[in-house]
Design an enzyme around this catalytic site. Sequence first.
Site, PDB file in Angstrom:
ATOM      1  N   SER A  51       0.799  -1.229   0.000  1.00 23.18           N
ATOM      2  CA  SER A  51       0.000   0.000   0.000  1.00 23.18           C
ATOM      3  C   SER A  51       0.834   1.283   0.000  1.00 23.18           C
ATOM      4  O   SER A  51       0.351   2.324  -0.432  1.00 23.18           O
ATOM      5  CB  SER A  51      -0.970   0.013   1.173  1.00 23.18           C
ATOM      6  OG  SER A  51      -0.298   0.225   2.387  1.00 23.18           O
ATOM      7  N   LYS A 101       0.027   4.917   6.489  1.00 29.17           N
ATOM      8  CA  LYS A 101      -0.437   5.705   5.342  1.00 29.17           C
ATOM      9  C   LYS A 101       0.157   7.111   5.438  1.00 29.17           C
ATOM     10  O   LYS A 101       0.718   7.501   6.446  1.00 29.17           O
ATOM     11  CB  LYS A 101      -1.968   5.828   5.322  1.00 29.17           C
ATOM     12  CG  LYS A 101      -2.731   4.524   5.360  1.00 29.17           C
ATOM     13  CD  LYS A 101      -2.624   3.719   4.092  1.00 29.17           C
ATOM     14  CE  LYS A 101      -3.382   2.399   4.228  1.00 29.17           C
ATOM     15  NZ  LYS A 101      -2.748   1.320   3.544  1.00 29.17           N
TER      16      LYS A 101
END
Length: 190
Positions: A51, A101
């Site tokens: 990710s 993230k």
Amino acid sequence: MTKPTETSISSQKIPLWTQIKENFGIVIIGLILAVLIRIFIAEPRFIPSESMYPTLDIGDRLVVEKVSYRFTKPKDQDIVVFTPPPQLQVLGYDASQAFIKRIIAQEKETVAVKEGIVYVNGIATKEEYIFENPEYSLDTIEIPKGYVFVMGDNRNNSNDSHIWGFLPQENIIGKAIFTFWPLKHFGKIN
């Protein structure tokens, strides 16, 4: 009576049991310090998914710094590690799990994704760090107070805010600051 000299004191044997107690005490203090550092200052983490590619790769090990956010708010572009928000826990993610993230927008800012470009407050972002432009759209939304909007650098392969919503700032564990393994990836994280 004469005073013992340094050489005569250092040449005396210390009983084995005393040496064991001292060494045991040093080990215990070391373990306590290690635990306190991990809880309050910094901790290592492992990257399990794509990710955040190309910034972080599967298997990278990094250090997460936990002190600065006690004094300042997270900033845009910070790469943060966080516990899953309630909406992910409902989907079966464990509260002890950690995600990583990049912060894209702060509370009271707006975010939109149109034609492969992320807009913050109506302005197109410059994102040289992403793997590829997003292949999805997101209508303009405003981030509520106490939340941030996070996205993975691998926009099309990231379970992030464009799917599950806003991240409560209180879920942020800390900021990823550098990669220490593998050695070819050693260095500061941008």
